[in-house]
Design a protein around this motif. Structure first.
Motif, short mmCIF file in Angstrom:
data_model
loop_
_atom_site.label_atom_id
_atom_site.label_comp_id
_atom_site.label_asym_id
_atom_site.label_seq_id
_atom_site.Cartn_x
_atom_site.Cartn_y
_atom_site.Cartn_z
N GLY A 38 0.89 -1.21 -0.18
CA GLY A 38 -0.10 0.10 0.02
C GLY A 38 1.11 1.24 -0.11
O GLY A 38 0.58 2.28 -0.64
N LEU A 77 2.08 -11.23 -2.60
CA LEU A 77 0.64 -11.43 -2.52
C LEU A 77 0.35 -12.81 -2.56
O LEU A 77 -0.70 -13.35 -2.01
N SER A 78 1.13 -13.85 -3.63
CA SER A 78 0.72 -14.90 -3.48
C SER A 78 1.02 -15.60 -1.88
O SER A 78 0.21 -16.54 -1.61
N MET A 129 9.84 -8.83 -5.87
CA MET A 129 10.04 -10.37 -6.31
C MET A 129 8.74 -10.90 -6.68
O MET A 129 8.80 -11.95 -7.23
N GLN A 173 3.99 1.40 -1.04
CA GLN A 173 4.76 1.52 -2.16
C GLN A 173 3.86 2.04 -3.31
O GLN A 173 4.43 2.61 -4.60
N ALA A 174 2.57 1.94 -3.12
CA ALA A 174 1.58 2.30 -4.16
C ALA A 174 1.60 3.94 -4.17
O ALA A 174 0.66 4.50 -5.02
N PHE A 204 -7.33 -4.01 0.52
CA PHE A 204 -7.42 -5.61 0.73
C PHE A 204 -8.01 -5.95 2.06
O PHE A 204 -7.72 -5.30 3.25
N THR A 226 -6.69 1.01 -3.13
CA THR A 226 -7.13 -0.07 -2.94
C THR A 226 -7.27 -0.52 -1.74
O THR A 226 -6.62 0.11 -0.68
N LEU A 245 -2.95 -10.73 -10.21
CA LEU A 245 -2.56 -10.59 -8.84
C LEU A 245 -2.48 -11.70 -8.12
O LEU A 245 -3.39 -12.67 -8.18
N VAL A 270 -2.77 -5.72 -13.63
CA VAL A 270 -2.29 -6.04 -12.36
C VAL A 270 -3.49 -7.03 -11.77
O VAL A 270 -3.18 -8.02 -11.20
N PHE A 274 4.92 -12.38 -10.15
CA PHE A 274 4.29 -11.28 -10.93
C PHE A 274 4.58 -9.93 -10.14
O PHE A 274 4.16 -9.81 -8.99
N THR A 275 5.17 -9.06 -10.84
CA THR A 275 5.46 -7.95 -10.04
C THR A 275 5.64 -6.74 -11.28
O THR A 275 5.95 -6.80 -12.25
N THR A 276 5.35 -5.34 -10.71
CA THR A 276 5.40 -4.16 -11.65
C THR A 276 6.60 -3.47 -11.21
O THR A 276 7.08 -2.55 -11.60
N LYS A 277 7.10 -4.05 -9.94
CA LYS A 277 8.38 -3.03 -9.18
C LYS A 277 9.90 -3.67 -9.90
O LYS A 277 9.75 -4.92 -9.95
N LEU A 327 -5.48 -0.57 -8.78
CA LEU A 327 -4.83 -1.81 -9.72
C LEU A 327 -5.30 -1.57 -10.99
O LEU A 327 -6.41 -1.51 -11.30
P1 ADP Z 1 5.96 -7.47 -5.09
O1 ADP Z 1 5.46 -6.24 -3.98
O2 ADP Z 1 7.23 -8.02 -4.66
O3 ADP Z 1 6.13 -6.66 -6.36
P2 ADP Z 1 3.67 -8.51 -4.40
O4 ADP Z 1 3.13 -9.85 -4.97
O5 ADP Z 1 3.39 -8.11 -3.19
O6 ADP Z 1 5.08 -8.41 -4.83
O7 ADP Z 1 2.54 -7.56 -5.50
C1 ADP Z 1 2.68 -8.08 -7.02
C2 ADP Z 1 2.16 -6.59 -7.57
O8 ADP Z 1 0.98 -6.36 -7.50
C3 ADP Z 1 2.97 -5.09 -7.56
O9 ADP Z 1 4.09 -5.20 -8.28
C4 ADP Z 1 2.01 -4.36 -7.55
O10 ADP Z 1 2.04 -3.90 -9.19
C5 ADP Z 1 0.70 -4.92 -7.17
N1 ADP Z 1 0.00 -4.45 -6.05
C6 ADP Z 1 0.21 -5.11 -4.95
N2 ADP Z 1 -0.33 -4.26 -3.95
C7 ADP Z 1 -1.03 -2.95 -4.60
C8 ADP Z 1 -1.62 -1.98 -3.98
N3 ADP Z 1 -2.05 -1.82 -2.79
N4 ADP Z 1 -1.80 -0.82 -5.12
C9 ADP Z 1 -1.68 -1.08 -6.27
N5 ADP Z 1 -0.72 -2.25 -6.81
C10 ADP Z 1 -0.57 -3.19 -5.87
#
Ligand code: ADP
Length: 677
Positions: free
Chosen positions: A564, A630-631, A626, A566-567, A656, A654, A614, A610, A619-622, A606
């Motif tokens: 959250g 989430l998994s 890693m 990092q978003a 969760f 978002t 999810l 994504v 799967f990551t956008t960063k 999201l």
């Molecule tokens: P990581 O944090 O290592 O990338 P995660 O499995 O925690 O791996 O998250 C996967 C992806 O989901 C993230 O790269 C991001 O793009 C997206 N994501 C997760 N949580 C959020 C959020 N709160 N808001 C927006 N995007 C999110």
């Protein structure tokens, strides 16, 4: 092969048909023989009757002729009476009264009125030898005697077979001439026989050598006809009477008996054919059944699932090889055994007995089955899943129970492996989190360390300054207290990291929701401070404790909160928007058995892409992410019997959400809600 199997059957049928055919033929033949024999016997009887008719008629004629001489008559008167006799007896051609003596002179004569004079074409004297022969015999016998028959030609090439009868006459005991009567053989046949016996029959007089002398009627067919001869034994001559009848046409079924037997034979054949067909059908059905049984047996034998059938008393009636292998015993050892079952571990016998009693008491059996432990003969124990169902027979009656037994050993091993790797992954993820936060931690440590250093340096400076007044003990004490405070603060930072990384106990325990959040709060505060994010923690103190694996749930909360934050990178949302806040909340759920946790951010939200991926590992956008966070969260939450859901929040961001089960012994939350910056 097929031919070899079939040929004997066809051979049998052929032999059977042949036998029935032969039987029918013999029957028809015998019946025909019998009919012919009875026809022949009837013909013989009729021939004898005809001969006897002729014989008695001739005797009567003798008496009639004798009556001509009862009173002496003048020749004219005799002729008149003789003519009367002739008109009554068409078989007589001529009657003569002859004088006694060798020459036999004719005293009077009369001819039949029915024919033209027979002795007109040739003189009567021609017949003298026959007349003489007959009269000689008559003389000798003192009674009527007959000559042999002879052919007497007449006009226009015709003629007839005649025979002479001589009747000696006596007067006062002395020979007084003779009466000679000439018979036509044809007349004998036509006049003296019973017509009823002659219908459709041929009658003739034959000579001893078979020559036809006179024929009354003849038949077509010649030699094929049935023939019977009767001897007409006349004094002085013997005539042979031949009666002919047509042989009956030989039909396929000459009489009713043969027809009935034939029909019975055909019916027998039909029944045999039907029986044969029935037997073949049965054989085919048996073969199908045997194949189905073999298929079923092969299926049961190749199953890896153990199958076991029990009767209503719990006695084993059937086990398949997989079950035998499971308990390490042969089917012979198992079938027939009752309760307690030989595979029950000795220490669990009582428990299993009770369980069995409940089941046999007719309680409904759980469709999903129940877990149990079997003990092999070598003492090893096998975890199994037993799915039991009532065994219903063809009449719809329950005859026992059928169980499918699954060996869970491998499944358990995989589960353990999974658990172990999950734990390793969790630990790695925790380390990774700490690694990612290293700069934050070092920054956080820097402050107390710098404060300690500056306090220490300041104090040192004061102590080393010779001209300065000595530091009052109270000030020194305050400085050292500050140093201790800062050291304590640094120690707490280190401890929070160490606590987070080290805690590995896997037990599920009752934990107050607030303590879960508090445990990760110091770590979150570091990042929140750095990014200028306000961290809001809203946990209702009245919430009951939840039953969970504390370390894992802390990890989940930390992951979600870090995602959250990092978003919401610096500047997005802007500082003055009032949206740079992250909220961690625990609230009571609609279902009182659960407590809901929510982590809400106001980041970029999201995207569709994504959203689709999810929770997919890696799967990551960063750039430095890693993609495991989430998994892992999802796995952990699912292990706690719930699910991880997410939804967008207004105006952006978002939320969760997941739920944790309330612990059995409810305990209230500790402390009050914490609102941290
Ligand atoms: P990581 O944090 O290592 O990338 P995660 O499995 O925690 O791996 O998250 C996967 C992806 O989901 C993230 O790269 C991001 O793009 C997206 N994501 C997760 N949580 C959020 C959020 N709160 N808001 C927006 N995007 C999110």
């Amino acid at each position: 092969m097929a031919f070899q199997v079939k040929s004997p059957r066809w051979l049998l049928w052929a032999v059977l048909l042949l036998l029935v055919g032969m039987l029918l033929t013999v029957l028809v033949f015998l019946a025909a023989e019998y009919e012919e024999a009875s026809d022949q016997a009837e013909l013989d009887q009729d021939a004898a009757a005809l001969a006897s008719d002729i014989r008695s008629a001739l005797l009567r004629n003798v008496q009639t002729l004798q009556s001509l001489h009862v009173t002496p008559l003048a020749p004219e008167a005799w002729t008149a009476r003789a003519s009367g006799v002739l008109s009554l007896h068409r078989e007589l051609v001529r009657i003569e009264w002859r004088a006694a003596g060798r020459d036999g002179r004719i005293l009077a004569q009369a001819d039949t009125p029915y024919l033209r004079p027979v002795f007109g074409f040739m003189p009567r004297t021609q017949t003298q030898p026959e007349v003489r022969l007959a009269c000689d015999n008559a003389q000798r016998l003192s009674g009527p005697a007959y000559s042999r028959s002879y052919f007497w030609p007449m006009r226009e090439g015709t003629g007839m077979e005649l025979i002479e009868m001589c009747l000696p006459l006596f007067q006062a005991g002395e020979p007084a001439g003779a009466l000679v009567a000439t018979y036509s053989l044809g007349g004998l046949l036509s006049e003296l026989t019973n017509r009823d016996l002659l219908r459709n029959r041929g009658l003739a007089f034959n000579d001893a050598d078979g020559t036809r002398l006179a024929v009354l009627s003849s038949l077509q067919g010649g030699r094929r006809n049935l023939r019977s001869v009767a001897v007409l034994d006349l004094p002085g001559h013997t005539l042979i009477l031949q009666l002919e009848a047509q042989r009956r046409a030989l039909g396929l079924f000459p009489n009713v008996l043969t027809a009935v037997v034939g029909a019975l034979c055909l019916a027998l054949l039909a029944v045999l054919a039907l029986l044969g067909r029935d037997i073949r059908r049965r054989q085919r059905a048996e073969q199908d059944l045997a194949e189905a049984l073999a298929f079923r047996k092969a299926m049961e034998d190749s199953l890896v699932t153990g199958l076991r059938a029990r009767d209503m008393n719990g006695r084993i009636t059937y086990v398949n090889p997989a079950f035998c292998q499971l308990v390490g015993r042969t089917s012979e050892e198992l079938v027939g055994t009752g309760l307690p079952a030989p595979w029950w571990p000795p220490d669990l016998v009582d428990e299993y007995q009770q369980r069995q009693a409940v089941r046999l008491a007719g309680k409904t059996l759980p469709r999903e089955g129940f877990e149990s432990v079997f003990q092999r003969t070598d003492g090893t124990r096998v975890p199994v899943l037993i799915i039991e169902a009532p065994l219903i027979d063809a009449q719809g009656q329950q005859t026992g129970y059928m169980s499918a037994v699954l060996d869970l050993t491998e499944q358990r091993r995989v589960e353990d492996l999974n658990r172990a790797s999950q734990e390793r992954l969790q630990a790695t993820a925790r380390l990774a989190t700490v690694g990612e936060m290293a700069s934050l931690i070092s920054h956080e440590l820097n402050q107390p360390l710098a404060a300690i250093a500056s306090y220490a340096n300041g104090t040192l400076n004061m102590l080393s300054d010779d001209g300065a007044e000595p530091l009052p003990p109270a000030d020194l004490r305050r400085v050292i207290e500050r140093i201790a405070e800062q050291a304590d603060r640094a120690g707490r930072v280190i401890k929070s990291v160490a606590d987070f990384v080290r805690r590995r106990d896997q037990v599920r325990e009752a934990v107050a929701p607030i303590s879960l959040v508090s445990a990760i709060q110091p770590l979150l505060v570091l990042q929140a401070k750095k990014d200028g994010i306000r961290l809001q923690v809203a946990v209702d103190p009245a919430l009951p404790a939840v039953q969970c694996d504390r370390t894992m749930i802390e990890q989940v909360l930390l992951n979600l909160a870090r995602n959250g934050m990092q978003a919401m990178p610096p500047g997005d949302p802007p500082m003055d928007s009032g949206l740079r806040r992250l909220r961690i909340a625990a609230v009571s759920d609609a279902d009182p058995a659960w407590v809901a946790f929510e982590v809400t951010d106001h980041g970029q939200g999201l995207s569709d892409e994504v959203r689709q991926h999810l929770g997919t590992p890696f799967f990551t956008t960063k750039a430095e992410g890693m993609g495991l966070g989430l998994s892992l969260c999802r796995t952990v939450i699912e292990q706690h019997g719930s699910g991880l859901s997410f939804e967008p929040v207004a105006p952006r961001g978002t939320c969760f959400r997941f739920r944790l089960p309330v612990a059995a012994v409810a305990s209230g939350g500790q402390g009050s809600p914490i609102i941290a910056p």
